[in-house]
Design a protein around this motif. Structure first.
Motif: not given
Lengths: 242, 245
Positions: B244, A92, A96
């Motif tokens: 995301t 990530l 994130r």
């Protein structure tokens, strides 16, 4: 805020923690030090139940950590924990990494999580790395992100388990600076660390451990100038050696 | 050999289609891919169960894996052939039978692949996620599995190779896949088994060899992504893109 009440821990026949009785007050910064294998990391890991205990009680904010009835996930979300090896999520982005727990645990909206994350990244000086991936960062940067990730849950207390031990010497300072700022902001902190400069400057109190027991507790200037326990005296002498 | 390909190439490729059901290589690929896709979610459940801290979950999963691993695929096909109709109450097609058997087989083997992938993710990742207050399942879904699955891609392709070869056992219950097509051709020509089965062997080999090549390439890419942190990790981006957005 954190209370240890007669805590014992055994690994089979080996006693890792021996009759721990201690209280960390709100806003206090406590540094835990001692030789390796003395039980420092084990002690700090019992505070959020990463490590079970054999006897006694650990209380955080009035909650019994090791009681099976305690909601351990909710409890942990209110105790920040920073690891020696950072343990950022490598798949990530930095952003994130910071959003994940607020969104999945605290059910914060993405826009608010993002706002919170950005604020924290600015605070640790890494706003420009928001879209980078952890493997692209230096150790010091990774640890600062890890601290920010932990802070994103807004915990009232933070635990640090040797946060600078895995870092190159030149990166230790940037991480300690972030920790110092946190301490100045009034965060309750319990830090296992070998950084005696940090201990001297920032700690309210020092706990010295040996063989699973806290053998000395003192204010930093007292601890460094005049250690009482023979093992502590030896430790200080070793640390002082140029 | 060229004349066999000219006369029967279409039969090898698509079976009786368009005058009858699809068969040949097309059916082989369909069987292998659907076996993989159907067993994949089950394999994830299996892999998670195999690593579960709860014994009541872990033990049955382990028992299934050991049982299936200890049986030849052919045996599974026989069992599916006789038992599935008894369970569902009506007869089923050979294709369904074969897919059921392959899925049972794969859920054990791919379950082990998933398990290995989960175990290979450093323990610190679980500790970090749990200490942020994330539940066991949230940790699995958001932190462990995305990392484990990327590492598993080469092994999954290996399983696809395995599946392609195992579909040839469909011949035994008259599923018209590639091997069965070759068998039919041989039955018509009678005198040229060597050529017919050489064509069959080459077809399987080229298919599996190409996939094997893809596996090695992917492994190389994955290793590169792991070893050179300065280069943005392409597969990590691939996985997190979904996260995301």
């Amino acid at each position: 805020m954190i209370t240890f009440d007669n805590v014992d821990k055994f690994y089979g026949g080996y006693q890792a923690l021996n009759q721990i009785n201690e209280t960390v007050k709100q806003g206090e910064v406590v540094v835990v030090c001692g030789p390796s294998g003395s039980g420092k990391s084990t002690l700090i890991r019992t505070v959020n139940r990463l490590e079970p205990i054999s006897k006694g009680r650990v209380m955080v904010n009035g909650e019994d950590v090791h009681n099976p009835k305690t909601d351990v996930n909710s409890l942990r979300s209110r105790i920040g924990f920073v690891f020696q090896s950072f343990n950022l999520f490598p798949h990530l982005s930095v952003m994130r990494n910071l959003e994940l727990a607020p969104m999945t645990v605290a059910k914060v909206s993405q826009s608010e999580a993002r706002e919170r994350a950005m604020e924290l990244l600015v605070k640790v000086g890494l706003a420009h790395k928001a879209d980078a991936y952890p493997p692209q960062l230096s150790g010091g940067q990774q640890q600062r992100v890890a601290i920010a990730r932990t802070l994103a849950m807004r915990p009232p207390v933070m635990l640090f388990d040797e946060p600078t031990s895995a870092l190159d010497p030149e990166m230790v300072g940037e991480v300690l600076a972030v920790m110092k700022q946190l301490a100045l902001d009034g965060m309750t902190m319990m830090c296992v660390t070998h950084e005696m400069g940090f201990a001297k400057e920032v700690a309210d109190r020092i706990l010295f451990m040996d063989a699973g027991a806290i053998v000395e507790r003192a204010a930093p200037d007292q601890f460094f100038a005049n250690p009482q326990h023979p093992r502590a005296r030896k430790f200080i002498a070793e640390v002082r050696r140029p | 050999m060229i004349d066999i390909l000219r006369d029967y190439g279409l039969l090898l490729l698509v079976g009786q289609f368009p005058n009858g059901p699809v068969g040949g290589l097309a059916l082989t690929l369909f069987l292998a891919v659907s076996g993989l896709l159907l067993s994949f979610p089950l394999a994830i459940v299996m892999g998670v169960a195999r690593t579960s801290p709860i014994k009541a979950v872990q033990y049955p999963a382990t028992a299934v894996v050991y049982a299936v691993r200890g049986l030849p695929v052919l045996m599974l096909i026989f069992w599916a052939y006789f038992i599935v109709p008894m369970v569902v109450g009506h007869s089923i097609s050979g294709i369904t039978t074969l897919i059921v058997a392959l899925v049972v087989y794969e859920l054990a083997f791919m379950g082990e692949v998933v398990k290995a992938g989960i175990v290979a993710v450093p323990k610190g990742q679980v500790e970090a996620a749990r200490s942020l207050g994330m539940t066991y399942f949230a940790t699995m879904r958001k932190v462990i599995l995305p990392q484990a699955l990327v590492n598993m891609i080469p092994s999954i392709l290996n399983q696809l190779i395995n599946l392609i070869k195992n579909t040839s056992l469909g011949y035994i219950i008259s599923v018209g896949e590639l091997t069965y097509s070759a068998y039919q051709i041989n039955a018509q020509l009678l005198t040229r088994p060597f050529q017919v089965y050489l064509i069959l062997a080459i077809t399987y080999f080229v298919l599996c060899w190409a996939l094997g090549l893809a596996v090695s390439r992917l492994e190389k890419k994955l290793n590169q992504a792991r070893c050179t942190p300065d280069v943005p990790p392409p597969l990590q981006r691939l996985v997190s893109k979904e996260a995301t957005t």
